[in-house]
Design an enzyme around this catalytic site. Sequence first.
Site, PDB file in Angstrom:
ATOM      1  CG  LEU A  47      -2.059  -1.052   1.305  1.00 21.09           C
ATOM      2  CD1 LEU A  47      -2.907  -0.912   2.639  1.00 21.09           C
ATOM      3  CD2 LEU A  47      -2.969  -0.953   0.086  1.00 21.09           C
ATOM      4  N   GLY A  48       0.389   2.280  -0.767  1.00 24.53           N
ATOM      5  CA  GLY A  48       1.231   3.478  -0.791  1.00 24.53           C
ATOM      6  C   GLY A  48       1.919   3.535  -2.296  1.00 24.53           C
ATOM      7  CE  LYS A  87      11.898  14.429  -2.489  1.00 22.83           C
ATOM      8  NZ  LYS A  87      11.282  13.687  -3.807  1.00 22.83           N
ATOM      9  CE1 TYR A 101      10.329  17.332 -10.133  1.00 24.95           C
ATOM     10  CE2 TYR A 101      10.375  16.789 -12.556  1.00 24.95           C
ATOM     11  CZ  TYR A 101       9.922  17.396 -11.490  1.00 24.95           C
ATOM     12  OH  TYR A 101       8.964  18.357 -11.765  1.00 24.95           O
ATOM     13  CB  ALA A 127      17.791   8.858 -12.638  1.00 28.93           C
ATOM     14  N   GLY A 151      13.926   8.655 -16.637  1.00 26.65           N
ATOM     15  CA  GLY A 151      12.607   8.745 -16.681  1.00 26.65           C
ATOM     16  C   GLY A 151      11.696   7.671 -16.298  1.00 26.65           C
ATOM     17  CG  HIS A 154       9.842  40.550   9.540  1.00 26.98           C
ATOM     18  ND1 HIS A 154      10.669  40.802   8.269  1.00 26.98           N
ATOM     19  CD2 HIS A 154      10.638  41.117  10.467  1.00 26.98           C
ATOM     20  CE1 HIS A 154      11.533  41.101   8.889  1.00 26.98           C
ATOM     21  NE2 HIS A 154      11.825  41.441  10.138  1.00 26.98           N
TER      22      HIS A 154
END
Length: 469
Positions: A42-43, A55, A190, A274, A276, A448
């Site tokens: 799952l996922g 990440k 990416y 990597a 694509g 700010h």
Amino acid sequence: MHAMKDLTTTLLVLGGGPGGYVAAIRAGQLGVPTILVEGVALGGTCLNIGCIPSKAFIHAAQAYEEARHQANGSPLGVRVQSPTLDLAQTVRWKDGIVERLTTGVGALLKKAGVRVIRGHARIVDGKTLEVHASDASDPVRIRCEHLLLATGSVPVELPGLPFGGPVISSTQALSPAALPRRLVVVGAGYIGLELGIAYRKMGAEVAVVEATEHVLPAYDAELTRPVLATLKRLGVVLHLGCSVQGLSADGKAVRVRTATADEFPLPADQVLVAAGRRPRTEGFGLEGLQLDMAGRSVKIDDQCRTSMRNVWAIGDLTGEPMLAHRAMAQGEMVAELVAGNQRRWAPAAIPAVCFTDPEVVVVGLNPTDAQTAGIDAVHAVFPFAANGRSMTLESTDGFVRVVARRDNHLVIGWQAVGRGVSELSAAFGQSIEMGARLEDVAGTIHAHPTLGEAVQEAALRALGHALHV
Ligand code: FAD
Ligand code: NAD
């Protein structure tokens, strides 16, 4: 001999990635009887071998590089002695996050009343799947009213460099047993740059071979300049305008061909391809449906309907942009449609973020896109060098750029590059989707000190009266 079990349902979702699981959760919430079939975990790609683990990896690499930066006499006055990286622990930590999230998806599906069947599915016809369960229990035949295809994508394999041995895809790169001394990355898109930078920060020597003359060729040169500066600072070697021919005879180098047809060996202990991803259309009987295709993707209309009645398709299977948030939004829409609600796919923009160092975010049109579309547009840039928060984060590289129509100041695009700009994608996407004008963004009080002040200042600058530049 196994007996075939028979099940029936209203919505049958094939694939439990972000597209499929979101569709199933929403359908369950709306009271539509739903079964989801998932063959691996799952996922899908996103939670197991894509967005989330990458990440986590990037964050760990950044933490290590910052520790070394401090050890080398940081201007901040922080003193650290000889940091080291326990790669096995990094991978365990990453796996722990994946485990928490995928377990959570299972719980959400259960709560929504979705039945999950684990196993590899084969399409029998537009209303029937056969599933061979992962746990060797009896095969199941499931009949449905609506079939939703969400089988995702797979990495592109290059003819001269088939996966295996030292040639790996992002999947293996995200679960390394050890760091290669020399990594060659094929493709500066990416994945190539996100993972190439992370590997370099963790200590590997990294060289990148890219067919075009640019890194991140989908983005404009101003946006990628700060990323190029980081690659240079880190010592990542770039071979632009080059193609890979294959491994050398001894398997210890990649044969690279330059634009002038010279060939040279690039030493490599590991090669990350990597180049694509392509829709996953093979190995489960999809061809039997004879759906209309758009190149290698399943062709869909603005409601994610395929050419066959009540057969729907979403996510990477339907082509670019292959992004998790697009798959999720399509999944949610299809669930609503199956439940009988009125929906149509018409987002004003889909944000895209590249988690390089620094991060890059694009939403909507850049100045060149606007020109190509025949829109008379204005644009303005606000540099992070003039933003106080950026200075306190030791990161003044980069900028925010806004693009708006000249006649009515409607915002049609945002681009940004800089530390932490991925989080600005929410403000960018929202302003475009809500039809904001430059005056709306400029007239909003931004807290700010934050990076978000650069968003307001870019809008002010486009109106001709930036305050801090
Ligand atoms: P997938 O997530 O690929 O899921 C498809 C599922 O279907 C899989 O679980 C598969 O096992 C299952 N399946 C397929 N066929 C069958 C069958 N016959 N029987 C049973 N099950 C089957 N996107 C972002 O937006 N942000 C990012 O930061 C990002 N980072 C990425 C990093 C990496 C390294 C990679 C590889 C991708 C990244 N992506 C990112 C892309 C993102 O992962 C995909 O766009 C997204 O996962 C697509 O979702 P999907 O539901 O279409 O398919
Ligand atoms: P990509 O399309 O981003 O980049 C592929 C790169 O490889 C391109 O620059 C291309 O010119 C180059 N290339 C292609 N063939 C080559 C060859 N033979 N030799 C040298 N260079 C070659 O693809 P990717 O990085 O593999 O990522 C796949 C998909 O996954 C992306 O399209 C994206 O949708 C998704 N993804 C998204 C994120 C994110 O949103 N942050 C992160 C990772 C992956």
